[in-house]
Design a protein around this motif. Sequence first.
Motif, PDB file in Angstrom:
ATOM      1  N   GLY A 302      63.389 -30.072  40.915  1.00 50.08           N
ATOM      2  CA  GLY A 302      63.585 -28.671  39.352  1.00 50.08           C
ATOM      3  C   GLY A 302      62.814 -28.737  38.630  1.00 50.08           C
ATOM      4  N   VAL A 303      61.947 -29.645  38.126  1.00 44.57           N
ATOM      5  CA  VAL A 303      60.827 -29.242  36.610  1.00 44.57           C
ATOM      6  C   VAL A 303      59.807 -28.313  37.227  1.00 44.57           C
ATOM      7  N   GLY A 304      59.610 -28.674  38.478  1.00 46.06           N
ATOM      8  CA  GLY A 304      58.375 -27.319  38.913  1.00 46.06           C
ATOM      9  C   GLY A 304      58.585 -25.529  38.742  1.00 46.06           C
ATOM     10  N   ARG A 305      60.004 -25.254  38.563  1.00 44.97           N
ATOM     11  CA  ARG A 305      61.212 -24.523  38.664  1.00 44.97           C
ATOM     12  C   ARG A 305      60.298 -23.223  36.641  1.00 44.97           C
ATOM     13  N   LEU A 306      60.023 -24.347  35.849  1.00 44.59           N
ATOM     14  CA  LEU A 306      60.164 -24.008  34.996  1.00 44.59           C
ATOM     15  C   LEU A 306      58.606 -23.762  34.372  1.00 44.59           C
ATOM     16  N   LYS A 307      58.230 -22.369  35.075  1.00 44.76           N
ATOM     17  CA  LYS A 307      57.088 -21.783  34.595  1.00 44.76           C
ATOM     18  C   LYS A 307      56.796 -21.238  33.565  1.00 44.76           C
ATOM     19  N   ALA A 308      57.346 -21.221  32.475  1.00 44.20           N
ATOM     20  CA  ALA A 308      57.138 -20.982  30.762  1.00 44.20           C
ATOM     21  C   ALA A 308      56.678 -21.846  30.192  1.00 44.20           C
ATOM     22  N   LEU A 309      57.137 -22.919  31.110  1.00 46.32           N
ATOM     23  CA  LEU A 309      56.326 -24.443  30.080  1.00 46.32           C
ATOM     24  C   LEU A 309      55.322 -25.030  29.795  1.00 46.32           C
ATOM     25  N   GLN A 310      54.833 -24.886  28.854  1.00 48.53           N
ATOM     26  CA  GLN A 310      53.953 -25.019  28.398  1.00 48.53           C
ATOM     27  C   GLN A 310      53.075 -26.750  27.855  1.00 48.53           C
ATOM     28  N   ARG A 311      54.765 -27.357  27.095  1.00 54.44           N
ATOM     29  CA  ARG A 311      54.679 -28.650  26.942  1.00 54.44           C
ATOM     30  C   ARG A 311      55.209 -30.082  27.125  1.00 54.44           C
ATOM     31  N   LEU A 312      55.013 -30.794  27.963  1.00 54.38           N
ATOM     32  CA  LEU A 312      56.174 -31.760  29.092  1.00 54.38           C
ATOM     33  C   LEU A 312      55.870 -33.214  28.612  1.00 54.38           C
ATOM     34  N   ASP A 313      57.330 -33.459  27.076  1.00 53.07           N
ATOM     35  CA  ASP A 313      56.361 -35.368  26.799  1.00 53.07           C
ATOM     36  C   ASP A 313      57.801 -35.771  27.651  1.00 53.07           C
ATOM     37  N   VAL A 314      57.443 -36.776  28.029  1.00 55.79           N
ATOM     38  CA  VAL A 314      58.024 -37.757  28.788  1.00 55.79           C
ATOM     39  C   VAL A 314      57.759 -38.618  28.717  1.00 55.79           C
ATOM     40  N   SER A 315      56.737 -39.531  27.803  1.00 60.73           N
ATOM     41  CA  SER A 315      56.215 -40.412  27.056  1.00 60.73           C
ATOM     42  C   SER A 315      57.156 -41.852  26.566  1.00 60.73           C
TER      43      SER A 315
END
Length: 1011
Positions: A302-315
């Motif tokens: 479902g993370v692929g439906r975050l169409k407005a996402l510009q920054r993702l930090d999963v480090s």
Amino acid sequence: MERNSEEGAAADEEDEDQAAGWTGRPGGSQDGEEEGTRGTSTGGSGTPPVDVPALRLCRELLYQDQDKSDRETGPTVSSGVLSDSPAERDAPSVSPSSLVDTFGPSTLSLSLSYFSTHHPSSSSSSSSSSVVSLTPPLPPSVELAALLTDTRLTLDVYRGGAAALPLLWGSVPGRLRGLRYLRLGSEDKPGLDEALHVLPQLTELRSLAARGHRFNDPRGDPLPGLLTTLPSSVSHLSHLVHLDLSFNQLTCLPPCLLGLPGLSSLLLSYNHISELPPDIGQLSSLTYLCLLGNELVSLPRGVGRLKALQRLDVSHNLLERLPDEIGSLEGLEKLELSHNKLRQLPDSMGSLLALRELVIYSNEVRLIPRCLKELPLLNMDVRDNPLGQSPTPPPLSPTPDQTETKIQELHLGFHQHSFCVSPAGCHVFLPGGAELLFPPGCLVTTTSLEWAEKRSERKWVWLEEHDILLSRPLELRPHGITFLKPVEVCVPYHRAKRREVLVRRFDGQSWSTLPTFLRKGSPSHSSHPGGRPARLACCAVSQFSWFMAVSRPLKDSCSVTPTGALLVSSADDGVKLRFPPDCTVQSRTVTLQVLQVSVSQVRALCGDPQASVSPLLCLSQDPSIHFLQRVEVQVPLPSGVTGQTCDLSCLHLLHGDATAQTWTDITSQVSLCVSHLYATFYITHFSWYWLWYTTQQCVSGVVRKVYQRLKQFKVQFLVLQRKTDPSQVMLQCLPANRVDGRVQSLSERYDGPQPSDLCDLLEGEQFFAGFERGLDISTERPDCVEGRLCFVFYSSLKNLKEVYICPAQDQKGPVRGQVSFYRGECPSSLPEEVARKRKGPDSQWLATLPLRLPALNSENSFMAEELQHPPLNLGDPESGYLTEANLLSISLQIGQDWRLIGINLGLSYQELDRIQYKHREPCVTHPGVGRKMPVDGFDGQPGRLGPGHAVPLGPGTDQHGGGIPAGGRHDPERQEGPGGGDRGHRQHRKEKVLGLPEESGPGRGRRGASR
């Protein structure tokens, strides 16, 4: 890098706070004071008449129509003044004190009477709000205006401040209904739970922060947040766009957050979240999602439906794979995946056309998809990945007949230099912290082995440029033995900050550097009982030889092929080497070392207050042939210099020759390009390069001198005698920053003169100590030649030797000798001009310290001479001479001026230093009675000392009282010759070595310049 995302988010939040006007002035009380001052009456005494216009103004400011206030937002209370409408809230408030000054007592009483008659409920509300108590949980000094403005409430600056939110809601709910920005601390669980029940009432809230790590415990560790979930009613906050719940105890995403479609920034870093809900795509407005430092193993589709996402930090998680749906994030600009367990990246990431930055360092990625390399805007950080390496096969499962056996431990003493090892293996612990690990099966039969710790002489030590020796050479015998399995040799070493530690081996003919790994030793085998475990530099060897630990600047290397390469320094990522294609025909190995240089030291050495330097680059290659194409070198500009402000005529690029130790200014020979923070130049051969910014002309000569001085260590020499046996002398050379602690630790067992003045020595430089003026060494030593001891200086070692001394031939009675230190090898005879001059730039002499040996009695034991105080050159037989005892008795009243009195009486500086050192202890012996007297300020009892009582003065040399005989003539044996009175005029005594402040006044200038 671990907290970059979090810090950036915090910075964004602060910018948002300022843009929202969070730093505005609370309450408008200053404006109210100005408004009241404008109408201040200047009339005389007496009660002024009622001013009808003033009364009308008072009524307009304080009372509004009750019907109008009911139709609008209702009455609110601000700093004790009733305000019925938004327009009134923006108007300046009027304090009661300003009304008294403006209208007079009668007018104010009439106004308040009218107010209490027409608005009784508002009056009671105002009085109640003016006494809102926030103590506890907040300190008594905290005022409401410091926490609450029109739209912002800050409660995370006080420990337990979250508990104040329910109090405020119960006292002034009208002021909280329009709240937009709220910051809470989450370290207080009860107060936080009460505050969470109030949150659904704050329907206008746009930004909420409930973070941990806002305060520290008594040990200085940050306190974690205690938030575990959010109430479901939080989903009613329909205006919420920013939520920060970092440093808490969340184990999953609170379900209520999925009901916030307007949420754009969600920070959940450093929690314990192990998985995300499948329907996380409901957060359709999310532009920034930070999950740094959690326990995520995978991401949902479902993370692929975050169409407005510009920054993702999963480090800093436990991710092993990424879903293919991640390629649907069309607006993603930055993706941080560092410090995970990713082995591959999905090909769907080639659809991320907006992606500008991809951080995947410290993973297990062996291949970068070709589609990512074709993205036009992408910059990737792929450090610490096994790129291009074949997968490591899994270890074989142990066979049933293999049984784990514990290896025998063997602890050796200082005098046990041999031991036996059987085929079963052994773990040997050597004195000083070294360890040897013999695995089972490394030997066929039981074998006797030996160990020895060699002196740090030049024949056993090999150092490259900029290397530092960290341990004494360890010899393991027999040299010819070969082990069937590698034996682990662990050498203890001293701490090396920001440097690389490695083990070097000498096989009898040449030195080699071994692959090294670092670990801590066994806690039960500390070099000092009860101390910390030793730091060990370990290597695996198949044969015994000589081993030692050294440190060097961090070294980066890579293999350059005809296709080109990029080499980035691990010490400074601003230093980069770009090798273009076809720069070489055959592959070659290049090495890069970066040495950070102190700008303050450079300025002090070259005398230019505007001078600045970049890091020093040491480049080498194998084979050493020129490149066919120019190599681009990028270095940071010198500290404090930018491309927009620097004067390019003051920027110089220096080329250094490592063999000849020369520097040449090549600025005019290269193309030097300067950007805002970096300088770029192109070279075809490798050597040393150093970028300077200076206003001086002869740059090459200045750089050569500065480089030589930077390599030297500031050292001091110690010469101490054991108190129980004055013939036992310890000589030591240490860096100046370690002298204070060493003197303090030896003060109970040793006594002697102060440490020498500062001297300069190189790492591995040889020097020797000579006993002079009637002293000689009474034992035969291999490192001794005619009373001279040979030393080699190493900054991390002790550089210590103890010897027994005796009077030279034809010497009877006490001997007042000295020890001098000289550069170079130990000569057969000391040149006369060196012993006579003791100065000059070409001299071998380093320092001279006095040393005294008492006389021997008939039983060959040292005689303890009685204290004598000869008269000084002041007074007469009738009034009495001024003795040392008299001088000490008045030192408490005159303070440090006692030295000036001694100078005026004719005492030499050496004699004053002797007296000061002799009486430096907090409890000293009464010079006349011979018993210890307490000194005011040291025994804890205030008081004054009477005549004849001594005070602690400072450092000196011997045990005798002294002075100058009547007539003012000095003792020639004590004042003439090297190390005597002339030496006292040159040395700059440093009382701070023994905890005493430096003195000022006549004769205390730098290195005795004013003497």
